[in-house]
Design an enzyme around this catalytic site. Structure first.
Site, PDB file in Angstrom:
ATOM      1  N   ASP A  13       0.814  -1.223   0.000  1.00  0.00           N
ATOM      2  CA  ASP A  13       0.000   0.000   0.000  1.00  0.00           C
ATOM      3  C   ASP A  13       0.842   1.266   0.000  1.00  0.00           C
ATOM      4  O   ASP A  13       0.472   2.280   0.581  1.00  0.00           O
ATOM      5  CB  ASP A  13      -0.978   0.008   1.198  1.00  0.00           C
ATOM      6  CG  ASP A  13      -1.817  -1.251   1.237  1.00  0.00           C
ATOM      7  OD1 ASP A  13      -2.169  -1.747   0.155  1.00  0.00           O
ATOM      8  OD2 ASP A  13      -2.098  -1.748   2.341  1.00  0.00           O
ATOM      9  N   LYS A  16       1.974   2.029  -5.185  1.00  0.00           N
ATOM     10  CA  LYS A  16       2.654   1.475  -6.367  1.00  0.00           C
ATOM     11  C   LYS A  16       1.861   1.713  -7.651  1.00  0.00           C
ATOM     12  O   LYS A  16       2.441   1.927  -8.704  1.00  0.00           O
ATOM     13  CB  LYS A  16       2.855  -0.041  -6.182  1.00  0.00           C
ATOM     14  CG  LYS A  16       3.826  -0.391  -5.059  1.00  0.00           C
ATOM     15  CD  LYS A  16       4.015  -1.895  -4.922  1.00  0.00           C
ATOM     16  CE  LYS A  16       2.811  -2.609  -4.354  1.00  0.00           C
ATOM     17  NZ  LYS A  16       2.517  -2.305  -2.935  1.00  0.00           N
ATOM     18  N   GLY A  40      -3.920  -4.609  -4.310  1.00  0.00           N
ATOM     19  CA  GLY A  40      -4.940  -3.636  -4.667  1.00  0.00           C
ATOM     20  C   GLY A  40      -4.248  -2.402  -5.207  1.00  0.00           C
ATOM     21  O   GLY A  40      -3.708  -1.620  -4.440  1.00  0.00           O
ATOM     22  N   HIS A  41      -4.206  -2.260  -6.523  1.00  0.00           N
ATOM     23  CA  HIS A  41      -3.470  -1.146  -7.127  1.00  0.00           C
ATOM     24  C   HIS A  41      -4.458  -0.158  -7.734  1.00  0.00           C
ATOM     25  O   HIS A  41      -5.261  -0.506  -8.591  1.00  0.00           O
ATOM     26  CB  HIS A  41      -2.484  -1.683  -8.165  1.00  0.00           C
ATOM     27  CG  HIS A  41      -1.409  -2.541  -7.541  1.00  0.00           C
ATOM     28  ND1 HIS A  41      -0.458  -3.199  -8.249  1.00  0.00           N
ATOM     29  CD2 HIS A  41      -1.159  -2.814  -6.231  1.00  0.00           C
ATOM     30  CE1 HIS A  41       0.337  -3.858  -7.405  1.00  0.00           C
ATOM     31  NE2 HIS A  41      -0.073  -3.642  -6.180  1.00  0.00           N
ATOM     32  N   GLN A 224       2.409  -6.167  -3.085  1.00  0.00           N
ATOM     33  CA  GLN A 224       2.769  -6.206  -1.662  1.00  0.00           C
ATOM     34  C   GLN A 224       4.021  -5.344  -1.395  1.00  0.00           C
ATOM     35  O   GLN A 224       4.294  -4.438  -2.148  1.00  0.00           O
ATOM     36  CB  GLN A 224       2.975  -7.648  -1.178  1.00  0.00           C
ATOM     37  CG  GLN A 224       1.702  -8.477  -1.062  1.00  0.00           C
ATOM     38  CD  GLN A 224       1.241  -9.068  -2.374  1.00  0.00           C
ATOM     39  OE1 GLN A 224       1.996  -9.744  -3.048  1.00  0.00           O
ATOM     40  NE2 GLN A 224       0.001  -8.846  -2.742  1.00  0.00           N
TER      41      GLN A 224
HETATM   42  P1  IMO Z   1      -0.586  -4.282  -2.388  1.00  0.00           P
HETATM   43  O1  IMO Z   1      -0.043  -4.835  -3.660  1.00  0.00           O
HETATM   44  C1  IMO Z   1      -0.926  -4.619   1.936  1.00  0.00           C
HETATM   45  C2  IMO Z   1      -0.989  -8.636   3.691  1.00  0.00           C
HETATM   46  C3  IMO Z   1      -2.287  -9.047   4.362  1.00  0.00           C
HETATM   47  C4  IMO Z   1      -1.728  -9.938   5.474  1.00  0.00           C
HETATM   48  C5  IMO Z   1      -0.558 -10.636   4.779  1.00  0.00           C
HETATM   49  C6  IMO Z   1      -0.874 -12.019   4.250  1.00  0.00           C
HETATM   50  O2  IMO Z   1      -1.917  -3.613  -2.500  1.00  0.00           O
HETATM   51  O3  IMO Z   1       0.419  -3.426  -1.697  1.00  0.00           O
HETATM   52  P2  IMO Z   1      -2.227 -12.876   2.120  1.00  0.00           P
HETATM   53  O4  IMO Z   1      -3.683 -12.729   1.750  1.00  0.00           O
HETATM   54  O5  IMO Z   1      -1.289 -12.321   1.104  1.00  0.00           O
HETATM   55  O6  IMO Z   1      -1.871 -14.281   2.523  1.00  0.00           O
HETATM   56  O7  IMO Z   1      -2.049 -11.990   3.463  1.00  0.00           O
HETATM   57  O8  IMO Z   1      -0.180  -9.802   3.699  1.00  0.00           O
HETATM   58  N1  IMO Z   1      -1.124  -8.181   2.279  1.00  0.00           N
HETATM   59  C7  IMO Z   1      -1.069  -6.895   1.896  1.00  0.00           C
HETATM   60  N2  IMO Z   1      -0.978  -5.756   2.625  1.00  0.00           N
HETATM   61  N3  IMO Z   1      -0.946  -4.529   0.596  1.00  0.00           N
HETATM   62  C8  IMO Z   1      -1.008  -5.645  -0.162  1.00  0.00           C
HETATM   63  O9  IMO Z   1      -0.884  -5.615  -1.494  1.00  0.00           O
HETATM   64  C9  IMO Z   1      -1.117  -6.907   0.483  1.00  0.00           C
HETATM   65  N4  IMO Z   1      -1.229  -8.184   0.065  1.00  0.00           N
HETATM   66  C10 IMO Z   1      -1.211  -8.955   1.181  1.00  0.00           C
HETATM   67  O10 IMO Z   1      -2.978  -7.937   4.879  1.00  0.00           O
HETATM   68  O11 IMO Z   1      -1.200  -9.147   6.511  1.00  0.00           O
HETATM   69 MG    MG Z   2      -3.162  -3.030  -0.946  1.00  0.00          MG
END
Ligand code: IMO
Ligand code: MG
Length: 430
Positions: A13, A16, A40-41, A224
């Site tokens: 978050d 990106k 979530g982009h 992530q």
């Molecule tokens: P973007 O690309 C923030 C976090 C989840 C949880 C951990 C494991 O938008 O930055 P999962 O469902 O992947 O097994 O969850 O990772 N998490 C993210 N946090 N941004 C994301 O993606 C995330 N994708 C997974 O909240 O703590």
């Molecule tokens: Mg996200």
């Protein structure tokens, strides 16, 4: 001419989506190389907001090829929905504009169910996942029993693969008291969705190698953030894939020399969704204020994000584990109007000052941040398009961050709109 890898340098978050979109305009190919629809982009183009979870951000602009690499876990039903949702916004996605690695792993309904079950079963053990089946799908990949995209094309082999998969899952489900999965029903569900997935399937590693040899510009879009990396993150409070920049090679089928410039995306403060250590977390009114001003709610799950001060020790660590060449700093304007701002420079543990987060889970929970405090600024930085538009104190904050993390700002983003960007160095021209 460098290929560019974009990686989140915190817990995801970081903003990106906007930076990838900014770079995508100069790229020929945009590749996702890990994660799945847990990402979530958000992209804002001419006032229209697009939210992507699985599709590479290049799909929104014509003229770039989008690729889902082998390192991604693909939920075929979600993919079809996301393509349909974008169609309602006027974005057309065809096999000419999107290719999916034939050796990518599929996320199945049983993965999502297992993710839900584990997260709901025991509050003390929960990770706070997105409940999308990401972890269970990667477990099956490494366990050598996953169904992959290519398997959708061979009905006979698919049956045998499902038997192998269910030998594991049904034993697990019996133990957990969940209803068993019927092999024939799963097979027919997969064969029903197959015609919507197979037209996109391709030998992606070869296609990318050809693109690279032809001198095309490849943009690797990380999801992530490096602190959620399964090896280098705050284990076990991580996602189930590698996120660090080296994964761009493994997750797309190119050698490491294909990676040129590594751009780390860094938010001017810190957020985290889900459980796990967060040394600079603010559970007070300041944290609330940052969350409200920064609209820190998850794109995927709608959860409220935890907020805190900028942690330079953690970002310094990800600069090293991802080999970051420069950063894009985002959401500086959220700190406009604070009388003072704190930056974490290291931690105190048992009376000692340490410069990185230790690997032990117990120590990670115990460290106390060491802060340095600087004066804030009262002018607005939102929408600034040159350094001259920024207050002196804001520049001082940015310079101090650069010093502490050991790399420099290549891009400074001052709003979600793509043109509100201060360019210091174009990563593609490295
Ligand atoms: P973007 O690309 C923030 C976090 C989840 C949880 C951990 C494991 O938008 O930055 P999962 O469902 O992947 O097994 O969850 O990772 N998490 C993210 N946090 N941004 C994301 O993606 C995330 N994708 C997974 O909240 O703590
Ligand atoms: Mg996200």
């Amino acid at each position: 001419m460098a290929n560019v890898v974009v990686v989140g340098a915190q817990w995801g978050d970081e903003g990106k989506g906007k930076i990838v979109d900014w770079l995508a305009e100069q790229a020929d190919v945009v590749v996702r190389f890990q994660g799945g629809h847990n990402a979530g982009h958000t992209l804002v183009i001419d006032g229209t907001t697009y939210k992507l979870s699985l599709l590479p951000s290049g799909v929104v602009r014509g003229g770039t090829l989008s690729v889902i690499g082998n390192g991604v876990v693909v939920d075929p039903w979600h993919l079809v929905d996301e393509i349909a949702r974008l169609k309602t916004q006027g974005v057309s996605i065809t096999p000419e504009s999107l290719r999916i690695a034939d050796n990518a792993t599929l996320i199945l309904p049983l993965h999502r169910e297992l993710d839900h079950f584990r997260e709901n079963a025991n509050a003390a053990l929960k990770i706070g996942t997105t409940k999308r089946g990401i972890g269970p799908a990667y477990e099956d990949k490494v366990g050598r029993r996953a169904i992959r995209v290519v398997d959708l094309a061979d009905a006979d082999l698919l049956g045998a693969k499902i038997e192998r998969l269910l030998a594991h899952h049904n034993a697990l489900r019996r133990g957990l008291g969940i209803e068993e999965v019927d092999a024939a029903a799963l097979k027919s569900e997969l064969l029903a969705i197959a015609p919507q997935i197979l037209p996109f399937a391709d030998t992606v590693w070869a296609l990318l190698d050809e693109a690279r040899r032809a001198g095309q510009r490849i943009l690797f879009e990380g999801a992530q953030g490096a602190l959620l990396d399964v090896d280098h993150g705050t284990y076990p409070y991580v996602t189930s894939s590698n996120i660090v920049a080296a994964q761009a090679a493994t997750g797309s089928g190119l050698g490491p020399s294909a990676i040129g410039y590594v751009l780390g995306i860094v938010k001017a403060y810190t957020t985290r969704v889900g459980e796990g250590p967060f040394p600079t977390e603010l559970t007070d009114a300041i944290g609330e204020k940052i969350g409200e001003r920064g609209r820190e709610f998850g794109v995927v799950t709608g959860r409220k994000r935890r907020c805190g001060w900028f942690d330079a020790a953690l970002v310094r660590q990800t600069v090293r584990t991802s080999g970051i060449d420069g950063i894009a700093l985002t959401k500086l304007d959220i700190l406009d109007g604070f009388e003072t701002i704190k930056i974490c420079t290291g931690y105190r543990l048992d009376g000692q000052v340490i410069d990185h987060l230790p690997a032990s889970q117990a120590d990670q929970a115990r460290v106390e941040p060491v802060y340095e405090t600087i004066d804030g600024w009262f002018e607005t930085t939102a929408g600034a398009r040159s350094w001259a538009d920024l207050p002196a104190q804001a520049i001082k904050y940015v310079r101090r961050i650069e010093e502490l993390i050991g790399t420099t700002v290549a891009l400074l983003s001052t709003s979600p709109e793509r043109d509100d960007t201060i360019l210091v160095h174009n990563p593609f021209e490295d």
